[in-house]
Design a protein around this motif. Structure first.
Motif, PDB file in Angstrom:
ATOM      1  N   GLU A   1      -5.926  32.195 -39.663  1.00 11.38           N
ATOM      2  CA  GLU A   1      -6.494  31.283 -38.674  1.00 11.38           C
ATOM      3  C   GLU A   1      -8.005  31.432 -38.544  1.00 11.38           C
ATOM      4  N   LEU A   2      -8.475  32.675 -38.524  1.00 14.97           N
ATOM      5  CA  LEU A   2      -9.914  32.890 -38.390  1.00 14.97           C
ATOM      6  C   LEU A   2     -10.665  32.339 -39.595  1.00 14.97           C
ATOM      7  N   SER A   3     -10.101  32.515 -40.770  1.00 15.98           N
ATOM      8  CA  SER A   3     -10.720  31.958 -41.979  1.00 15.98           C
ATOM      9  C   SER A   3     -10.829  30.441 -41.872  1.00 15.98           C
ATOM     10  N   GLN A   4      -9.778  29.809 -41.367  1.00 12.07           N
ATOM     11  CA  GLN A   4      -9.789  28.358 -41.226  1.00 12.07           C
ATOM     12  C   GLN A   4     -10.809  27.916 -40.187  1.00 12.07           C
ATOM     13  N   LEU A   5     -10.957  28.699 -39.121  1.00  7.99           N
ATOM     14  CA  LEU A   5     -11.956  28.379 -38.101  1.00  7.99           C
ATOM     15  C   LEU A   5     -13.361  28.346 -38.698  1.00  7.99           C
ATOM     16  N   LEU A   6     -13.666  29.346 -39.498  1.00  2.07           N
ATOM     17  CA  LEU A   6     -14.982  29.402 -40.134  1.00  2.07           C
ATOM     18  C   LEU A   6     -15.187  28.212 -41.059  1.00  2.07           C
ATOM     19  N   ARG A   7     -14.128  27.810 -41.750  1.00  2.00           N
ATOM     20  CA  ARG A   7     -14.240  26.632 -42.624  1.00  2.00           C
ATOM     21  C   ARG A   7     -14.464  25.368 -41.798  1.00  2.00           C
TER      22      ARG A   7
ATOM     23  N   SER B   1     -37.557  23.193 -37.413  1.00  2.00           N
ATOM     24  CA  SER B   1     -36.222  23.740 -37.657  1.00  2.00           C
ATOM     25  C   SER B   1     -35.433  23.899 -36.358  1.00  2.00           C
ATOM     26  N   ILE B   2     -34.161  23.564 -36.431  1.00  2.00           N
ATOM     27  CA  ILE B   2     -33.240  23.693 -35.308  1.00  2.00           C
ATOM     28  C   ILE B   2     -31.974  24.379 -35.805  1.00  2.00           C
ATOM     29  N   GLY B   3     -30.986  24.576 -34.932  1.00  2.00           N
ATOM     30  CA  GLY B   3     -29.820  25.319 -35.385  1.00  2.00           C
ATOM     31  C   GLY B   3     -28.579  25.109 -34.547  1.00  2.00           C
ATOM     32  N   THR B   4     -27.501  25.741 -34.977  1.00  2.00           N
ATOM     33  CA  THR B   4     -26.239  25.805 -34.259  1.00  2.00           C
ATOM     34  C   THR B   4     -25.885  27.282 -34.093  1.00  2.00           C
ATOM     35  N   ILE B   5     -25.400  27.667 -32.916  1.00  6.17           N
ATOM     36  CA  ILE B   5     -24.999  29.052 -32.659  1.00  6.17           C
ATOM     37  C   ILE B   5     -23.538  29.041 -32.220  1.00  6.17           C
ATOM     38  N   PHE B   6     -22.735  29.981 -32.766  1.00  6.42           N
ATOM     39  CA  PHE B   6     -21.323  29.997 -32.371  1.00  6.42           C
ATOM     40  C   PHE B   6     -20.780  31.416 -32.249  1.00  6.42           C
ATOM     41  N   SER B   7     -19.812  31.559 -31.349  1.00  3.49           N
ATOM     42  CA  SER B   7     -19.076  32.811 -31.155  1.00  3.49           C
ATOM     43  C   SER B   7     -17.590  32.514 -31.199  1.00  3.49           C
ATOM     44  N   ILE B   8     -16.813  33.460 -31.700  1.00  2.00           N
ATOM     45  CA  ILE B   8     -15.360  33.321 -31.765  1.00  2.00           C
ATOM     46  C   ILE B   8     -14.713  34.527 -31.089  1.00  2.00           C
ATOM     47  N   TYR B   9     -13.808  34.249 -30.156  1.00  2.00           N
ATOM     48  CA  TYR B   9     -13.050  35.279 -29.442  1.00  2.00           C
ATOM     49  C   TYR B   9     -11.553  35.015 -29.605  1.00  2.00           C
ATOM     50  N   ARG B  10     -10.754  36.067 -29.547  1.00  2.00           N
ATOM     51  CA  ARG B  10      -9.308  35.881 -29.434  1.00  2.00           C
ATOM     52  C   ARG B  10      -8.962  35.640 -27.976  1.00  2.00           C
TER      53      ARG B  10
END
Length: 343
Positions: free
Chosen positions: A43-49, A143-152
Motif C-alpha cells: 500500500e505504501l508503495s502504491q501511495l508513493l506512485r 521555483s515552487i514545490g509540493t510537500i507531503f507526509s504519510i502516516y499510518r
C-alpha cells in the motif's frame, strides 16, 4: 579472428549515447526497496506512485501556466490567511483525486482545506500535504514545490477517521517527501532509510534516480531567512543573524520553502522562519510543511527544531498549527539553538 569495427567512419558503441544506461526509475526503486517499509504489503508503495503521478500532472500545468489562464489569485484565502492562487486550487484537486482513486489513503489533510477530508475507503494511511508551496512565486516564474507526509492511521480500518489519526507527531511519519518544480523537476523522499532524489525525464514521463543517498553537509555557509522582518525578530534571532554575517556566510532566500530547503540540503546551510511580533508562534504549518522537511533533514544527517525543541517531537493540537522552524545542517541548527537557549 576478432574483427574491429572501430574506424574513422564508424563510432564505437561505447562512445554512442545508445550505450548509456537509462538509470533506475522511481517505480523500480520503490519495488526494489519495498522490504525496508515497516509494513511491506504494497500500500505504501502504491501511495508513493499515486503522489508521483499527481506531481507529473501538476508539473505539466506549472510548465504551461504562462500560456493559459491559470496564473493569479482566485480571490479567496485559505484558513492560514494566504491568498489562494489558481494553481493552488488545481494542485489540490489533482492530488486529492489521485489519492482518492488510489484507495490507499483514508484521510487527507491539505493546506488548502479548512478541515481534513475523509476519503471514504479502507486505506491504512493518512496524508498531509501542501499541494503547491510557494505559489505566490508562480507569476514571476520562481521555483515552487509540493510537500507531503504519510502516516499510518491509528483507528481501525473501516471506522470513521478520528482526531488521533490526524494529530500525530512527526516522529510517527512512515514516509515524507517533496517535489521541486524548477529548472528540472525533482521528487525527493524518505521512508526512514535515507533520502533519495529522482529527476523527471519529460520525454519518457518517468522519474529517474539522480541523487542516491542524499547527505546534508554537517556545516554550511548559507543562511536563509527573510531579513525584511528582522526588526520584529527576537534578540537571540538577531544575534544569530549577526553571527552568520560575522562568519561571512552567504545570505540566500528565495521565498519558496522547498527551493530554499533543497539548495541547503545539497550545499549545506540553514533555513529559518522564526517567531516574530506579528506571528509569535511562527508562520509555517507543523503538520504539512515542517514535519516532512524535518524528517528528510534528519534522515540526511541534518536537524530541525523550533528553536528549542525537536520538530518531530511536537504533538500538534490543531490541524493548521504553526511553528517557528529552524532546519538544515546539524552544526548550524545547533548553534542557532544555543543562542535561543541562552536568552
Amino acid at each position: 579472428m576478432q574483427r574491429s569495427f572501430n574506424n574513422a567512419n564508424t563510432p564505437s558503441i561505447e562512445s554512442s549515447r545508445i550505450a548509456v544506461p537509462i538509470g533506475t526509475t522511481l517505480d523500480r526503486f520503490i519495488k526494489n526497496n519495498q522490504d525496508q517499509f515497516a509494513y511491506a504489503s504494497g500500500e505504501l508503495s502504491q501511495l508513493l506512485r499515486d503522489i508521483a503521478l499527481a506531481s507529473k500532472v501538476v508539473n505539466r500545468e506549472v510548465n504551461k501556466a504562462g500560456l493559459i489562464d491559470i496564473m493569479g489569485a482566485v480571490g479567496s484565502q485559505n484558513l492560514a490567511g494566504d491568498d489562494q492562487q489558481k494553481l493552488d486550487v488545481l494542485a489540490n484537486i489533482r492530488f486529492t483525486r489521485a489519492l482518492t482513486k488510489g484507495g490507499e489513503a483514508s484521510a487527507l489533510v491539505s493546506e488548502e482545506l479548512d478541515t481534513f477530508v475523509d476519503l471514504n475507503n479502507d486505506g491504512k494511511y493518512v496524508i498531509a500535504i501542501d499541494p503547491l508551496d510557494g505559489s505566490s512565486n508562480i507569476d514571476v516564474n520562481v521555483s515552487i514545490g509540493t510537500i507531503f507526509s504519510i502516516y499510518r492511521r491509528k483507528s481501525p480500518v473501516g471506522t470513521p477517521i478520528q482526531e488521533e489519526d490526524i494529530l500525530q507527531p512527526g516522529s510517527e511519519q512512515v514516509a515524507a517527501g517533496y517535489v521541486l518544480y524548477g529548472s528540472s523537476t525533482m521528487l525527493v523522499y524518505t521512508t526512514g532509510h535515507g533520502v533519495n532524489g529522482f529527476t523527471y525525464e519529460p520525454t519518457l514521463g518517468e522519474y529517474f534516480l539522480s541523487h542516491p543517498d542524499m547527505r546534508m553537509p554537517v556545516d554550511g555557509k548559507i543562511y536563509s531567512v527573510n531579513e525584511g522582518s528582522a526588526n520584529s525578530f527576537s534578540a537571540p534571532m538577531k544575534a544569530y543573524i549577526q553571527y552568520c554575517k560575522d562568519q561571512r556566510y552567504t545570505a540566500r532566500y528565495i521565498g519558496s520553502l522547498v527551493a530554499d530547503f533543497h539548495r541547503n540540503l545539497l550545499k549545506g546551510g540553514i533555513y529559518i522562519y522564526p517567531a516574530t511580533a506579528k506571528d509569535p508562534k511562527g508562520k509555517l504549518r507543523l503538520i504539512y510543511e515542517c514535519n516532512a522537511l524535518a524528517f528528510i533533514a534528519e534522515q540526511a544527517g541534518g536537524a530541525a527544531t523550533n528553536g528549542h525543541e525537536r520538530i518531530l517531537d511536537l504533538t500538534p493540537a490543531t490541524l493548521h498549527q504553526r511553528t517557528a522552524f529552524y532546519v538544515g545542517s546539524l552544526n548550524m541548527v545547533e548553534k542557532a539553538g544555543e543562542l535561543e537557549s541562552a536568552s
